[in-house]
Design a protein around this motif. Structure first.
Motif, PDB file in Angstrom:
ATOM      1  N   TYR A 137       0.826  -1.205   0.000  1.00 11.84           N
ATOM      2  CA  TYR A 137       0.000   0.000   0.000  1.00 11.84           C
ATOM      3  C   TYR A 137       0.865   1.262   0.000  1.00 11.84           C
TER       4      TYR A 137
ATOM      5  N   PHE B  51      -8.039   1.539   0.697  1.00  8.42           N
ATOM      6  CA  PHE B  51      -7.367   1.617   1.992  1.00  8.42           C
ATOM      7  C   PHE B  51      -7.415   3.068   2.442  1.00  8.42           C
TER       8      PHE B  51
ATOM      9  N   GLU C 189      -6.534   5.929   5.612  1.00  6.68           N
ATOM     10  CA  GLU C 189      -5.837   6.295   6.835  1.00  6.68           C
ATOM     11  C   GLU C 189      -6.455   7.601   7.314  1.00  6.68           C
TER      12      GLU C 189
ATOM     13  N   ASN D  63     -11.515   9.141  13.828  1.00  4.33           N
ATOM     14  CA  ASN D  63     -10.387   8.723  14.648  1.00  4.33           C
ATOM     15  C   ASN D  63     -10.457   9.494  15.957  1.00  4.33           C
TER      16      ASN D  63
ATOM     17  N   PRO E   6      -2.737   7.081  13.935  1.00  3.82           N
ATOM     18  CA  PRO E   6      -3.553   6.873  12.742  1.00  3.82           C
ATOM     19  C   PRO E   6      -4.527   5.701  12.887  1.00  3.82           C
TER      20      PRO E   6
ATOM     21  N   ARG F 285      -6.333   3.035  10.476  1.00  3.44           N
ATOM     22  CA  ARG F 285      -6.184   2.508   9.118  1.00  3.44           C
ATOM     23  C   ARG F 285      -7.176   1.378   8.889  1.00  3.44           C
TER      24      ARG F 285
END
Length: 116
Positions: free
Chosen positions: A6, A41, A43, A97, A102, A104
């Motif tokens: 990634y 994906f 984050e 979050n 982070p 993910r």
């Protein structure tokens, strides 16, 4: 077959009213010849969030790292590493979050909608 880290896939950074501190990457999508799904994906940086929204398709999320909250039926539900989320079509949802690290996660959607 595609095998790629990634970290080697360029990310798109979103930082506005709707999506704050979010980097998105398309792991597998239409450019790879995927005809039925798209694997993405995301984050989310500390204090960040995805947009609150709903759409006509279901999707699935797997929390890879970190923790935060998911907006579900008018309330916030804690989520953490290892959790899997199924979001039915037309259900309003959002991910944020709530930590200082982070968050993910992998997100699967059907082919057809915008990939990011």
């Amino acid at each position: 077959m595609k095998i790629q880290s990634y970290k080697d896939i360029p990310g798109i950074f979103f930082d506005n009213e709707a999506a704050r501190g979010v980097t998105g990457r398309v792991f597998i999508g239409s450019q790879d010849g995927a005809q039925r799904f798209c694997m993405r994906f995301f984050e989310i940086h500390p204090g960040g969030h995805t947009p609150r929204h709903s759409h006509d398709w279901e999707h699935e999320i797997f929390i890879h790292e970190g923790h935060g909250s998911a907006y579900k039926e008018g309330r916030w539900v804690p989520i953490t590493q290892g959790d899997a989320l199924f979001i039915p079509s037309n259900e309003e949802h959002q991910i944020k979050n709530t930590s200082d690290k982070p968050l993910r996660f992998v997100c699967l959607i059907p082919a057809g909608p915008a990939e990011l």
